[in-house]
Design an enzyme around this catalytic site. Structure first.
Site, short mmCIF file in Angstrom:
data_model
loop_
_atom_site.label_atom_id
_atom_site.label_comp_id
_atom_site.label_asym_id
_atom_site.label_seq_id
_atom_site.Cartn_x
_atom_site.Cartn_y
_atom_site.Cartn_z
N ASP A 168 78.76 98.32 92.64
CA ASP A 168 79.42 99.75 91.64
C ASP A 168 80.50 100.62 92.57
OD1 ASP A 168 77.23 98.52 90.18
OD2 ASP A 168 76.64 100.31 89.60
N GLU A 398 65.72 100.45 96.57
CA GLU A 398 66.71 99.69 95.98
C GLU A 398 67.59 99.18 97.05
OE1 GLU A 398 68.89 102.46 93.39
OE2 GLU A 398 70.14 100.87 92.64
C1 DGY Z 1 74.44 102.14 86.80
O1 DGY Z 1 74.00 102.49 85.91
O2 DGY Z 1 74.21 102.46 87.91
C2 DGY Z 1 74.26 100.47 86.74
O3 DGY Z 1 74.57 100.00 88.30
C3 DGY Z 1 75.44 100.08 86.01
O4 DGY Z 1 75.30 98.53 86.03
#
Ligand code: DGY
Length: 430
Positions: A168, A398
């Protein structure tokens, strides 16, 4: 020694417990609170974990994902089966207009590779036929990428939102995001910060841009032709390109096993196009595979964990591989744990902030697989040993700091548990 074996058995049991606890009935959430829905590539990796103790449940995970496939082959990145006010942006923001509410963007297509692995490992006719039933759906998804996201003359996969990469907030998206107009973004409240430390999450500016892109897609009625040709963010992503390339090799393998000879010529052509796309992503100046903005033509110039997926995709000429080896040697000499998601020698490296430095175990899994296949056994072993150590010392987070090994982001994470069971846990030690 006995104590170590017992400790690892406890960790195995804990990993299975996490998968069971995050199982919401046919689909698994990545972790409670932070991610309360079904995420595309999370689910597919999770299936590998389930397969170590329940093959039928593993198939179900991928089957439920494909239940949300759109008619044109597109497979969304989030499946919203029920509304959960704890997550933003939820289905009312996306407004995809589908029977099963979904987002309007996709994620790295790891399904062909995982289904091929599960099919090869299974000795059950019933499981194999369920996996075979997924083949045409996966093929349709790959065709969707080629139809909407692989421009002629580029050959690489273009993403239209940083979330599609799965990475992200990688620094790779900083420059291409700079021109996203955030002036019209409606006020919103982030929910992720209720569940995770702000220092480990994307910034407010990142989020404003994410939401601006969602609003652009929604205003375009999620017309992928429009978004793919005129969206404000169109970046050829090194991660998704290498992953689709590898997935295409695995789909060809599966097509051969299933006697789908009629598809082979098309799949070989897709493969060649993607191989060409990796040259589009090669940055001669930085000496690395990296993402490239298709609007400006500029490479990111960054070495990330996705850069090394060239081994997983089995691409790169001798000179390119030598340059990647030099990066590996430089980074592995300084990082306590491999492989950081961003180059530790770059000023944007941040050991705890999501995809700007932390280690992601699913990427490590793909890297190790590729390294092993390319004869880079020492690299594969280093990655597996580091992954095993950080999980056994810090838990099923995570992501993890490459400096201290400390966990970051959400805890009790499904895909980390799945990778322990299927790949780096003591039971898999070679
Ligand atoms: C989040 O909401 O952080 C997710 O990675 C979007 O896919």
């Amino acid at each position: 020694m006995v104590r170590t074996v017992d400790a690892h058995r406890d960790i195995d049991a804990r990993a299975r417990d996490i998968l069971r606890a995050n199982d919401k009935g046919g689909f698994t959430v990545p972790t409670g609170g932070l991610y309360p829905y079904q995420w595309n590539w999370d689910s597919v990796f999770v299936a590998l974990g389930f397969a170590t103790f329940d093959e039928s449940r593993a198939c179900r995970e991928i089957e439920t994902l494909f239940e949300a496939q759109w008619d044109d082959g597109f497979v969304p990145h989030i499946i919203f089966r029920r509304n959960d006010p704890d997550y933003f942006p939820g289905p009312d923001v996306w407004q995809a207009g589908t029977d099963i509410p979904t987002s309007g963007i996709t994620q790295p297509p790891v399904a062909a590779s995982v289904v091929n692995t599960l099919w090869t490992r299974s000795s059950s006719e019933e499981i194999r036929s369920r996996l075979a039933a997924l083949y045409p759906k996966i093929l349709a998804w790959h065709r969707w990428f080629h139809r909407f996201r692989i421009p002629d003359g580029c050959g690489a996969v273009v993403i239209t939102h940083p979330w599609e990469s799965g990475r992200d907030n990688s620094p790779e998206w900083d420059a291409p995001s700079a021109n996203i107009d955030i002036s019209g973004v409606q006020p919103y409240q982030r929910r992720d910060l209720q569940h995770a430390d702000a220092d480990m999450r994307p910034t407010k500016l990142d989020y404003d841009r994410y939401i601006a892109l969602v609003e652009f897609g929604r205003n375009a009625g999620w017309d992928h032709d429009v978004i793919g040709s005129s969206g404000p963010f169109r970046v050829a992503d090194v991660g998704i390109t290498m992953i689709l390339l590898r997935a295409t090799r695995d789909l060809i393998d599966l097509a051969n096993r299933l006697g789908r000879d009629d598809d082979l010529e098309e799949l070989e052509a897709c493969l060649q196009q993607l191989v060409m796309g990796t040259n589009y992503l090669w940055d001669e100046t930085a000496g690395t595979f990296c993402s490239r903005d298709t609007i400006t033509g500029r490479h990111s110039g960054f070495v990330t964990n996705a850069s090394f997926l060239n081994c997983y995709a089995a691409v790169g000429n001798e000179e390119q591989r030598d340059k990647m080896t030099a990066h590996w040697e430089r980074i592995s000499a300084s990082a306590n744990y491999m492989l950081p998601s961003h180059d530790p020698d770059d000023s944007r490296f941040d050991a705890l902030r999501y995809w700007r430095g932390p280690i992601w175990i699913v990427v490590n899994y793909m890297l190790a697989k590729g390294f092993r296949e390319q004869g880079l056994d020492e690299w594969a072993e280093r990655i597996a040993a580091d992954s095993r150590k950080i999980i056994s010392e810090h838990g099923f987070n995570e992501a993890f700091s490459p400096i201290s090994g400390e966990g970051s982001g959400g805890s009790d994470f499904s895909w980390t548990a799945a990778m322990w069971l299927a790949w780096c846990g003591a039971a898999n030690e070679q």
